[in-house]
Every structure is written in C-alpha cells, then in structure tokens.
Write a protein that holds these residues in place. Structure first.
Motif, PDB file in Angstrom:
ATOM      1  N   ALA A 110      38.801  45.069  27.184  1.00  0.00           N
ATOM      2  CA  ALA A 110      39.919  44.389  27.831  1.00  0.00           C
ATOM      3  C   ALA A 110      40.656  43.455  26.887  1.00  0.00           C
ATOM      4  O   ALA A 110      41.882  43.361  26.917  1.00  0.00           O
ATOM      5  N   LEU A 162      44.395  45.206  26.953  1.00  0.00           N
ATOM      6  CA  LEU A 162      45.398  44.595  27.833  1.00  0.00           C
ATOM      7  C   LEU A 162      46.573  43.987  27.056  1.00  0.00           C
ATOM      8  O   LEU A 162      47.736  44.253  27.396  1.00  0.00           O
ATOM      9  N   LEU A 200      47.875  46.783  33.291  1.00  0.00           N
ATOM     10  CA  LEU A 200      47.242  47.964  33.873  1.00  0.00           C
ATOM     11  C   LEU A 200      48.286  49.007  34.275  1.00  0.00           C
ATOM     12  O   LEU A 200      48.050  50.216  34.154  1.00  0.00           O
ATOM     13  N   GLU A 210      38.016  41.056  32.435  1.00  0.00           N
ATOM     14  CA  GLU A 210      37.000  42.080  32.186  1.00  0.00           C
ATOM     15  C   GLU A 210      36.648  42.828  33.479  1.00  0.00           C
ATOM     16  O   GLU A 210      36.455  44.047  33.466  1.00  0.00           O
ATOM     17  N   TRP A 246      39.519  45.197  34.339  1.00  0.00           N
ATOM     18  CA  TRP A 246      39.539  46.296  33.377  1.00  0.00           C
ATOM     19  C   TRP A 246      38.398  47.273  33.644  1.00  0.00           C
ATOM     20  O   TRP A 246      38.583  48.489  33.621  1.00  0.00           O
ATOM     21  N   TYR A 292      39.181  49.365  36.636  1.00  0.00           N
ATOM     22  CA  TYR A 292      40.210  50.339  36.340  1.00  0.00           C
ATOM     23  C   TYR A 292      39.664  51.510  35.527  1.00  0.00           C
ATOM     24  O   TYR A 292      39.929  52.693  35.820  1.00  0.00           O
ATOM     25  N   THR A 293      38.897  51.210  34.470  1.00  0.00           N
ATOM     26  CA  THR A 293      38.413  52.276  33.596  1.00  0.00           C
ATOM     27  C   THR A 293      37.376  53.167  34.312  1.00  0.00           C
ATOM     28  O   THR A 293      37.352  54.390  34.090  1.00  0.00           O
TER      29      THR A 293
END
Length: 338
Positions: free
Chosen positions: A164, A168, A191, A327, A330, A333-334
C-alpha cells in the motif's frame, strides 16, 4: 539483487579491518546492528563498518531482517542484543510512539552536514532510495506515471509493488495528482485509479522480480527501486520517481550506545557515503553527496537533489498515523481483485 563487489572495495575492507584488529579503544569488542541485507548490507560493511573498526577496534556484526515486531520483542523482553536497527520512516514514528527507541546523542555523533529530514532527534537517515520507471528498450519510453498507466498508448501488463505504501501514491500520481499535493492520500481515488487497469497489473513482492518480468515480457513496464539498470540493457527514468529515506534507530536499552554513535559518525561522512554508492546505487544523507560521486555511478542513482525537484516524496508522519487504515483498505481490495 546482490551485485558483485569491486576487487578494490573488498581489498579496502580487508585492509582497514585487519590493520586495526588489535587496537581496541574500549572494553567493547563488537556491536550488532539489524539491517536489510543484500547490497545495502554490503555497502554498510565496506563504506561504514571498515572505517568504524579502523577507528575503534570494534567489530561490526550485521543481522537481518529488521522489523517492528523484532524490535518490540527485544525491548519488551529486556533482551536487547542490537545497538541499531534499520526502519522505514513510518516504522520510526510507530516505534517512537510505542516507546521502543531512545533519542540519539547527536553531540557524540558529531555528524558532518546532513539533510534536514535525515537528522531526527531519534533517527539517523542513512539511505535515500526511489521507486522509478523502467522498461525494455523496445517499449515506448515512459516519462510519467500517467503514461505508465496508459494501456492504449502502450498495451501490455505493468508491474508495481504489492504494498500500500507504494502502490497507493503511485496510483494517485498516475491519476494526475501533483507530487506536492500527494498528501494527505486520497485512498478512494487511488483505488479507483488502480481499478481502471487492474486487469493489466502485476503486483510484485520483491524488487528482484522486476528484471525478469521485463526480460520475459510478462510486463512491458515496471515500477522498481533496484535491480534495473541501463548498463544491463533496460530503459530507466528516475525523474518521476517517489523518493524515501531509510533510517537507523537505537532500541531502548541498547547495550553499547556510545560506541554505536561512532558508527553513525562514519555514516555521516560524505566520502564514506560516496564509497557506499559504488557498492549499491543509493545515496547518503549529505547535501553535497553528488559532488563526490563519479559520473558512472551518478548515472545509476535514482535519487539526487536535482531529481528530487521533480520527484514525489513519502510522508512518514501520514503513514504512521493512517497506515493501518490504508493497509486494511489495500488488503481488502487486493484480496478481491488479484
């Protein structure tokens, strides 16, 4: 990626260490530091450890890897075996907030001139590094993160760090945010920027992966901070990079604080920093460092006062305060998209 050491550097290390091995100036025989290893660790041995041992007769022992968890375990147990530990900027601020480190004795360090952000009361910034752009020569040259993101201009997959703290900010710069307006980070916007090209993104976990990703044509562009050099046949562009600083801190209860300050003194010397840059393409904290580096080495360095005029910087205080949230977002999202 480990690079081969020049024969002259190895000889210098051996000569300095052997020539003073029997001249200790205190009861301390060795000090231990915890650092990241690789060519960075080799540069510490050659550029800083050798003159430190020559001046003090004290052996420098390096261990890897550093981490906040390891620091916390040492301090909380009362079994502090290392005098210095390498941490990121946000890691420094977190360690300080948790009472895990002690202030440095800058009078005892007696440093040569240093950049302001490298000289903190509680941390010594010893290395500057940068996330930069790279490709194989047959791809269209990439001059900005916006071009890096543009899959119509240059089809193919792109590889970026899986972290992240780097992904980002990079995504925001690719979305048109100016370097000086990067912080506070807009996580939603970052994002959304990543979402637009997620099908063309590879997330790497080690910079050592990036040369092979290019050579194998798995990626047409990579964002990396090491291992990719023009001399090896790659195209690199440092100007749009994101620069950062790696620090050494002193764990609370360090066994040999006064001797450790002498090592930091050696790290402040510009001639030693120039020697370190010959081992690994990373600059030290002296504002005049570039005046002491040969042209061939300069060409490999992704950080310099001139480059920092165009590069974005990280914000250790923002990450210390908001890093957990960034974090978490992220990671969510991942997990869903990669």
């Amino acid at each position: 990626m480990k690079r081969m050491l020049a024969a002259g550097s190895v000889a210098l290390l051996a000569a300095l260490s052997a020539g003073h091995a029997n001249e200790p100036n205190s009861d301390v025989k060795e000090i231990r530091i915890i650092e990241s290893g690789g060519t960075s660790g080799e540069s510490i041995d050659i550029a800083y450890g050798a003159p430190f041992t020559a001046a003090t007769g004290v052996k420098l022992v390096r261990e890897q890897p550093p981490s906040l968890g390891k620091l916390k375990a040492m301090v909380k147990s009362g079994n502090v075996t290392a005098d210095l530990m390498e941490l990121s900027g946000p890691g420094v601020e977190t360690a300080r907030a948790q009472g895990l480190i002690q202030d440095l004795d800058w009078n005892l360090i007696d440093p040569e001139e240093m950049n302001e952000e490298a000289r903190l009361p509680y941390a010594f910034g010893y290395q500057y590094f940068a996330l930069f752009l790279a490709s194989m020569p047959d791809a269209k040259p990439v001059n900005s993160w916006q071009e890096f993101w543009d899959t119509e201009r240059q089809p193919g997959r792109r590889a970026i760090p899986a972290y992240a703290r780097y992904a980002l900010p990079l995504a925001l710069l690719a979305d048109g945010v100016k370097p000086e307006e990067l912080y506070p980070l807009d996580i939603d916007r970052a994002l959304a920027s990543i979402d637009r090209i997620k099908d063309d993104l590879i997330l790497w976990e080690a910079a050592s992966q990036t040369p092979q990703l290019l050579k194998s044509k798995e990626a047409v562009y990579v964002a990396t901070w090491d291992n990719v050099f023009e001399e090896d046949g790659f195209f690199v562009n440092f100007a749009p990079g994101i620069w950062d600083v790696a620090y050494f801190v002193m764990p609370k209860g360090a066994p040999n604080p006064e001797v450790a300050m002498k090592l930091l003194h050696e790290m402040s010397k510009v001639e030693n920093q120039a020697r370190a840059a010959q081992v690994t393409p990373i600059t030290g904290p002296s504002p005049t460092i570039m005046d002491h580096i040969d042209p061939g080495t300069k060409a490999k360095l992704p950080t310099s006062p001139e480059l920092r005029k165009t590069q974005a910087s990280s914000d250790r205080l923002w990450w210390a305060e908001h890093g957990d949230e960034a974090e978490r977002r992220w990671s969510e999202y991942t997990l869903k998209n990669f």
